[in-house]
Design a protein around this motif. Structure first.
Motif, short mmCIF file in Angstrom:
data_model
loop_
_atom_site.label_atom_id
_atom_site.label_comp_id
_atom_site.label_asym_id
_atom_site.label_seq_id
_atom_site.Cartn_x
_atom_site.Cartn_y
_atom_site.Cartn_z
N PHE A 105 15.56 -8.00 14.17
CA PHE A 105 16.61 -9.17 13.78
C PHE A 105 17.89 -8.65 13.46
O PHE A 105 18.96 -9.00 13.96
CB PHE A 105 16.00 -9.83 12.50
CG PHE A 105 14.70 -10.78 12.44
CD1 PHE A 105 14.87 -11.70 13.53
CD2 PHE A 105 13.83 -10.74 11.71
CE1 PHE A 105 13.70 -12.62 13.59
CE2 PHE A 105 12.79 -11.52 11.57
CZ PHE A 105 12.73 -12.53 13.00
N PHE B 278 7.78 -21.41 16.68
CA PHE B 278 6.28 -21.32 16.39
C PHE B 278 5.45 -21.67 17.41
O PHE B 278 4.40 -21.02 17.57
CB PHE B 278 6.18 -21.62 14.84
CG PHE B 278 6.77 -21.29 13.80
CD1 PHE B 278 6.75 -19.54 13.68
CD2 PHE B 278 7.76 -21.55 12.97
CE1 PHE B 278 7.31 -19.01 12.76
CE2 PHE B 278 8.55 -20.97 12.10
CZ PHE B 278 8.34 -19.60 12.06
N PHE C 164 19.88 -18.48 18.05
CA PHE C 164 18.83 -17.53 17.98
C PHE C 164 17.69 -18.11 17.93
O PHE C 164 17.05 -19.12 17.46
CB PHE C 164 18.95 -16.82 16.49
CG PHE C 164 18.21 -15.48 16.53
CD1 PHE C 164 18.80 -14.34 16.62
CD2 PHE C 164 16.80 -15.53 16.01
CE1 PHE C 164 18.01 -13.04 16.61
CE2 PHE C 164 16.18 -14.41 15.98
CZ PHE C 164 17.05 -13.01 16.29
N ASP C 165 16.61 -17.63 18.95
CA ASP C 165 15.25 -18.01 19.30
C ASP C 165 15.05 -18.15 20.78
O ASP C 165 14.15 -17.47 21.16
CB ASP C 165 14.88 -19.28 18.73
CG ASP C 165 14.42 -19.10 17.17
OD1 ASP C 165 14.33 -18.24 16.68
OD2 ASP C 165 14.68 -20.47 16.46
N GLN D 244 14.09 -14.61 21.53
CA GLN D 244 12.88 -14.06 21.05
C GLN D 244 11.71 -13.95 22.07
O GLN D 244 11.57 -14.83 22.73
CB GLN D 244 12.52 -14.54 19.93
CG GLN D 244 13.15 -14.49 18.64
CD GLN D 244 12.81 -14.61 17.40
OE1 GLN D 244 11.89 -13.64 17.03
NE2 GLN D 244 12.99 -15.62 16.41
N ASN E 114 8.64 -26.65 14.29
CA ASN E 114 9.88 -25.52 14.90
C ASN E 114 9.07 -25.00 16.27
O ASN E 114 8.03 -24.35 16.24
CB ASN E 114 9.89 -24.40 13.84
CG ASN E 114 10.97 -23.43 14.28
OD1 ASN E 114 11.17 -23.47 15.56
ND2 ASN E 114 11.57 -22.65 13.26
N ASP F 36 7.36 -11.68 11.37
CA ASP F 36 8.56 -11.78 11.09
C ASP F 36 8.91 -11.15 9.74
O ASP F 36 9.65 -11.28 8.87
CB ASP F 36 8.95 -13.44 10.81
CG ASP F 36 9.45 -14.14 12.01
OD1 ASP F 36 9.53 -13.70 13.16
OD2 ASP F 36 9.82 -15.21 11.65
O1 RIB Z 1 11.22 -19.07 10.05
C1 RIB Z 1 12.10 -19.70 10.83
C2 RIB Z 1 12.89 -18.80 12.01
O2 RIB Z 1 12.25 -17.61 12.13
C3 RIB Z 1 12.52 -19.44 13.14
O3 RIB Z 1 13.51 -20.21 13.87
C4 RIB Z 1 12.34 -18.03 14.21
O4 RIB Z 1 13.87 -17.50 14.22
C5 RIB Z 1 11.72 -17.33 13.35
O5 RIB Z 1 11.70 -15.88 13.43
#
Ligand code: RIB
Length: 337
Positions: free
Chosen positions: A170, A85, A280-281, A298, A82, A155
């Motif tokens: 979020f 990250f 989103f991201d 983000q 991802n 998160d």
């Molecule tokens: O865990 C995956 C998602 O959570 C990521 O793509 C990002 O949005 C993170 O906050």
């Protein structure tokens, strides 16, 4: 000062350096740990020369035992594929290196058992703190051995007793993203959700409902997409095949949105004319996809720096820090041609 041939062959120890430099082992420690006692400049120079001759490398575990700090942060990564990250961890590594800290990354592959195993390994290596985006729901985090060293959860939007949490806000971010689509006039918006099975406890889903509550527009379907490209692709095909084809999609991660783009292209659906998307991201992929994705960006750098500060100084860090996002309008929602 001449190193003997035996001293050159085996790995040199602190005692070897002390002997060659003609000082005590404590003085060698002070030089390599920058204290706790001062060492005269010429003595320090003598120690460094002896260390160089012997190819001496300070043992970080021994240093951790004597100073209480290994100057190393342990980081448990949930998903190496991802790019969100990667962005956060790259900024984290930069912040750590700037402050003389090393980073030790381990992957949990989003598996709770592997996660506990990686945590144990990091604790055994005497890391100063552990930073983790956990694969487990908040309710299961009680099992994490948080007393062993400071823990920073990424998160996590709810406080975790005995740990520090840093997260994007979020709920506010998703609510703003969905209101943006509603503002364009779309009336049947679907959500691709990484965690639809977690239902209402998920802050992204709460933001989704919050945005709809403020309008007369009925809430569209929420489809599980597992925070993956494949999940976004499958979920979008399912939506296209359903009786209520949406006129817009909100994807709660860029990976899902990339999968959705592919599904829409394969079915010759025009974006945004037939179906608009907001994602989103705000990873680099969102800028290079076609069309470029409108995103809630983000703040990877702010997240990384807050987590680093929390690791360094947990006593003076709030238990929960929520970070703001920015809406970046591009082509996929209809803002830019
Ligand atoms: O865990 C995956 C998602 O959570 C990521 O793509 C990002 O949005 C993170 O906050």
């Amino acid at each position: 000062m001449e190193a003997s041939s035996t001293e050159k062959k085996r790995r040199a120890t602190r005692a070897d350096v002390a002997r060659l430099a003609g000082v005590s082992t404590a003085v060698v420690s002070y030089v390599f740990n920058n204290g706790p006692r001062p060492v005269a400049a010429d003595t320090a120079q003598q120690v460094r020369e002896a260390a160089e001759k012997l190819h001496y490398r300070p043992n970080s575990v021994a240093r951790a035992l004597s100073t209480g700090s290994s100057k190393t942060l342990g980081i448990v990564v949930p998903d190496l594929s991802n790019p969100f990250f990667s962005g956060v961890y790259s900024a984290l590594e930069t912040a750590a290196a700037r402050n003389g800290y090393s980073t030790l990354f381990m992957a949990s592959h989003q598996n709770p058992e592997k996660e506990m195993d990686r945590i144990s390994q990091l604790i055994a290596r005497e890391v100063d703190a552990i930073i983790i985006a956990s694969a487990q729901p908040t309710s299961a985090l009680a099992g994490v051995p948080r007393k062993e060293c400071p823990f920073i959860f990424m998160d996590q939007t709810q406080p975790v007793p005995g740990a520090k949490c840093v997260s994007t806000d979020f709920q506010a971010a998703v609510s703003l993203a969905v209101r943006h689509l509603l503002g364009h006039g779309y009336t049947n918006i679907a959500m691709l959700s990484g965690k639809a099975d977690d239902g209402l406890s998920d802050k992204r889903i709460q933001g989704w409902y919050q945005a709809h509550k403020e309008t007369e527009i009925p809430v569209g379907p929420v489809v599980q997409a597992h925070f993956t490209r494949q999940g976004g692709y499958d979920a979008t095909l399912a939506l296209l095949d359903s009786d209520h084809r949406p006129d817009a999609i909100f994807a709660d991660s860029d990976l899902e949105a990339i999968g959705a783009l592919r599904a829409l292209h394969e079915r010759h659906v025009r974006i945004p004319e037939d179906i608009a998307i907001v994602s989103f991201d705000g990873t680099v992929d969102s800028q290079f996809s076609w069309p470029a994705l409108t995103v809630m960006q983000q703040d990877a750098t702010a997240i990384a720096e807050r987590m680093f500060q929390a690791a360094l100084d947990p006593q003076n860090t709030p238990d929960l820090q929520l970070i703001d996002t920015t809406l970046v309008p591009r082509q996929s929602c209809g803002c830019l041609k």
